[in-house]
Design a protein around this motif. Structure first.
Motif, mmCIF file in Angstrom:
data_model
loop_
_atom_site.group_PDB
_atom_site.id
_atom_site.type_symbol
_atom_site.label_atom_id
_atom_site.label_comp_id
_atom_site.label_asym_id
_atom_site.label_seq_id
_atom_site.Cartn_x
_atom_site.Cartn_y
_atom_site.Cartn_z
ATOM 1 N N ARG A 62 16.639 -56.612 43.980
ATOM 2 C CA ARG A 62 15.507 -56.002 43.295
ATOM 3 C C ARG A 62 15.926 -54.921 42.313
ATOM 4 O O ARG A 62 15.109 -54.113 41.895
ATOM 5 N N SER B 22 8.772 -50.819 38.197
ATOM 6 C CA SER B 22 8.922 -52.134 38.793
ATOM 7 C C SER B 22 10.287 -52.706 38.485
ATOM 8 O O SER B 22 11.009 -52.213 37.623
ATOM 9 N N CYS B 23 10.662 -53.754 39.216
ATOM 10 C CA CYS B 23 11.970 -54.351 39.021
ATOM 11 C C CYS B 23 11.903 -55.469 38.003
ATOM 12 O O CYS B 23 12.855 -56.214 37.874
ATOM 13 N N CYS B 26 7.636 -58.563 38.975
ATOM 14 C CA CYS B 26 6.188 -58.658 38.849
ATOM 15 C C CYS B 26 5.762 -58.753 37.394
ATOM 16 O O CYS B 26 4.796 -59.436 37.080
ATOM 17 N N ALA B 89 4.058 -55.751 45.881
ATOM 18 C CA ALA B 89 4.212 -54.871 47.031
ATOM 19 C C ALA B 89 4.511 -53.439 46.603
ATOM 20 O O ALA B 89 4.026 -52.487 47.207
ATOM 21 N N CYS B 90 5.297 -53.297 45.533
ATOM 22 C CA CYS B 90 5.637 -51.953 45.067
ATOM 23 C C CYS B 90 4.389 -51.175 44.672
ATOM 24 O O CYS B 90 4.238 -50.022 45.025
ATOM 25 N N GLY B 119 2.656 -59.205 47.645
ATOM 26 C CA GLY B 119 3.707 -60.196 47.391
ATOM 27 C C GLY B 119 4.852 -59.560 46.649
ATOM 28 O O GLY B 119 4.668 -58.609 45.916
ATOM 29 N N CYS B 120 6.037 -60.100 46.865
ATOM 30 C CA CYS B 120 7.199 -59.534 46.185
ATOM 31 C C CYS B 120 8.051 -60.695 45.708
ATOM 32 O O CYS B 120 8.883 -61.160 46.428
ATOM 33 N N CYS B 121 7.852 -61.188 44.528
ATOM 34 C CA CYS B 121 6.733 -60.874 43.668
ATOM 35 C C CYS B 121 5.600 -61.871 43.894
ATOM 36 O O CYS B 121 5.849 -62.987 44.313
HETATM 37 S S1 SF4 Z 1 6.935 -56.014 44.327
HETATM 38 FE FE1 SF4 Z 1 8.975 -56.939 44.410
HETATM 39 S S2 SF4 Z 1 9.090 -58.137 42.528
HETATM 40 FE FE2 SF4 Z 1 7.416 -56.703 42.258
HETATM 41 S S3 SF4 Z 1 8.293 -54.926 41.250
HETATM 42 FE FE3 SF4 Z 1 8.390 -54.535 43.460
HETATM 43 S S4 SF4 Z 1 10.409 -55.248 44.102
HETATM 44 FE FE4 SF4 Z 1 10.005 -56.135 42.089
#
Ligand code: SF4
Lengths: 358, 154
Positions: A62, B22-23, B26, B89-90, B119-121
């Motif tokens: 991530r 965010s990563c 998403c 989820a973040c 959800g991730c993502c």
């Molecule tokens: S929920 Fe998961 S996919 Fe979305 S920004 Fe956070 S770590 Fe990344």
């Protein structure tokens, strides 16, 4: 002439990510660009000091959603070399194939965003439609589209069945034909060429001096590709790094499009040589030692420094991502360009801010 | 005229997207909602660049000490009625990064969140689902603003 300062970002229609550049303008010509980063800093490296080294695989995935597979690959390769684990051949091949699939995904995503940055919406939509086919492969093999969690220390979690292999080959054969159409637009369309050719010039000397990586170095004629060192299963596959001598935004586009075809070739080669056997070996003990693990991501070379002390958690993890190394080249390219070209130039380095700031 | 304007907002909600912490996972899934295959535009959902024209704020990623002001600023620029959707989820709770030193937590620590998409993502299907739910809430808020004394059960 009076100078104006225009903030570009952190929330900007072109960038899905919060990068801020303060642009100092004279008329509409950029004189200086001052970056301000830190909007997506999470403190992820510190988090790995609290978690188990096996759980950390999911954390480093991530770092970035676009090249998430390669981050986990760099991390697991690092831990495996500390623990002296030789993972099965089949696992190496599966990692390589998934890494190449991820590279195609990332490059298609970038092509779409590039089209969006100069306002060619239908081209953006078209490219992203092809990208969905790649995501279908990911979903079929691993059950998720973006963050696939296919790596673990000691191998991979998902095996390829014959059905998967057939699906991958069918999809890439089909896509190869379709990508030729968009390639034609990106490289030969008059309007697109006007927006790319001669914009964001980076000479090979500057590229070397500023430490450009990945497609930016290759677009300036420097064949810098870590895959040639033959990590993972790349030592069994043949390929030549792609270079282009345009040294501008157009050159970087050419490199990325050619890399898509190259990745298809690598996937085909790897599938034809895919050995049978285990995909995972059980891991015993705890890692003790330190290592530097490097690999080639879609944006260039990523460096992982991992230090462990024989306990469950890591004592230090440091990630140097390619965008971090490429930002100086961006600051070199921007002065002298017109304001309307700034989004295009920023996109040609394929900035991944969440990687950079972690 | 009243008949036409009645459903206009819930039938074409304009969306502004903010990446907080965010990563990217998403974000790209949110963008994928707008492109062919998922094509949220057939539901009237349009992604706009400026918060001043938007009805729905889509936030991905958690709140941190630096982006908190940016996020508040964007939220305050949006005209009423407005709905906030937390994607991933973040944005809902902080997700995997919950215990990081620079993460305050979910978006609801800062803004009133109306719809949570876990959800991730999350898959594009569930994001679109969240946006449809958001446009329903938007409609309710609109009615409430128009007839403040009637009060509508949300
Ligand atoms: S929920 Fe998961 S996919 Fe979305 S920004 Fe956070 S770590 Fe990344």
């Amino acid at each position: 002439m009076a100078k104006t300062v225009i903030p570009f970002g952190p929330q900007h229609p072109v960038l899905p990510e919060p990068l801020q550049l303060k642009l100092v303008l004279e008329d509409d010509v950029v004189v200086e660009a001052i970056p301000a980063i830190g909007y997506v800093h999470r403190g992820l490296e510190k988090l790995t000091e609290l978690k188990d080294y096996e759980q950390s695989v999911y954390i480093v995935e991530r770092v970035c959603g676009i090249c998430s597979f390669m981050h986990s690959m760099a991390y697991t390769r690092g831990i495996e070399s500390i623990m002296n684990i030789q993972i099965p051949q089949r696992a190496e091949y599966i990692r390589t194939i998934l890494a190449e699939i991820a590279r195609v995904q990332s490059h298609l995503l970038w092509l779409g965003l590039l089209a969006d940055s100069f306002g060619f919406e239908s081209l953006f939509m078209e490219t992203w439609r092809y990208r969905e086919d790649i995501l279908d492969i990911m979903e079929m093999i691993t059950g998720n589209r973006v963050i696939i969690s296919a790596n673990k220390v000691g191998g991979v979690t998902k095996d390829f069945t014959d059905e998967h292999i057939k699906f991958i080959l069918d999809t890439i054969n089909r896509l190869e034909e379709k990508i030729k159409d968009v390639e034609n637009v990106f490289l030969n369309n008059y309007t697109v060429k006007q927006r790319l050719a001669g914009i964001g010039i980076l000479t090979p000397e500057d590229a070397r001096e500023l430490g450009a990586l990945g497609p930016i170095a290759k677009g300036s004629g420097i064949p810098l590709d870590l895959r040639t060192t033959g990590y993972s299963a790349y030592k069994y596959l043949d390929f030549e790094p792609i270079v282009d001598n345009h040294c501008d935004s157009y050159g970087r586009t050419v490199v990325r499009i050619k890399e898509i075809y190259q990745s298809f070739q690598l996937i085909r080669q790897a599938i034809s040589k895919l050995p049978s056997g285990e995909i995972f070996i059980p891991v015993k003990g705890l890692p003790n030692g330190e290592v530097i693990s490097r690999l080639e991501q879609p944006r260039g070379e990523a460096i992982y420094y991992i230090k462990t002390n024989g306990t469950k958690t890591l004592s230090r993890l440091k990630i140097r991502t390619p965008t971090f190394a490429n930002i100086p080249t961006l600051l070199k390219m921007l002065p002298g360009s017109r304001l309307q070209d700034v989004p295009v130039i920023v996109l040609t380095i394929d900035p991944c801010i969440s990687c950079t700031e972690r | 005229m009243a008949g036409i304007s009645k459903n206009i907002m819930s039938k074409s909600p304009w969306v502004v997207h903010v990446n907080c912490n965010s990563c990217n996972g998403c974000d790209i899934e949110f963008l994928a909602c707008l492109t062919p295959i998922y094509d949220a535009e057939r539901l009237g959902i349009i992604n706009v660049g400026t918060p001043k024209q938007a009805d729905i704020l889509v936030v991905t990623g958690s709140a941190n000490y630096k982006n908190i002001d940016v996020l508040k600023n964007i939220y305050n620029q949006m005209p009423e009625p407005k709905v906030v959707v937390a994607v991933g989820a973040c944005a809902c709770t902080g997700g995997v990064f919950h215990s990081c030193y620079n993460v305050i937590g979910g978006i609801d620590e800062i803004l009133p969140v109306d719809v949570y998409v876990p959800g991730c993502c999350p898959k594009p299907e569930s994001i679109i689902d969240g946006l449809i739910e958001a446009s329903r809430i938007l409609e309710e808020k609109r009615i409430k603003i128009k007839n403040p004394d009637k009060g509508v059960a949300i």
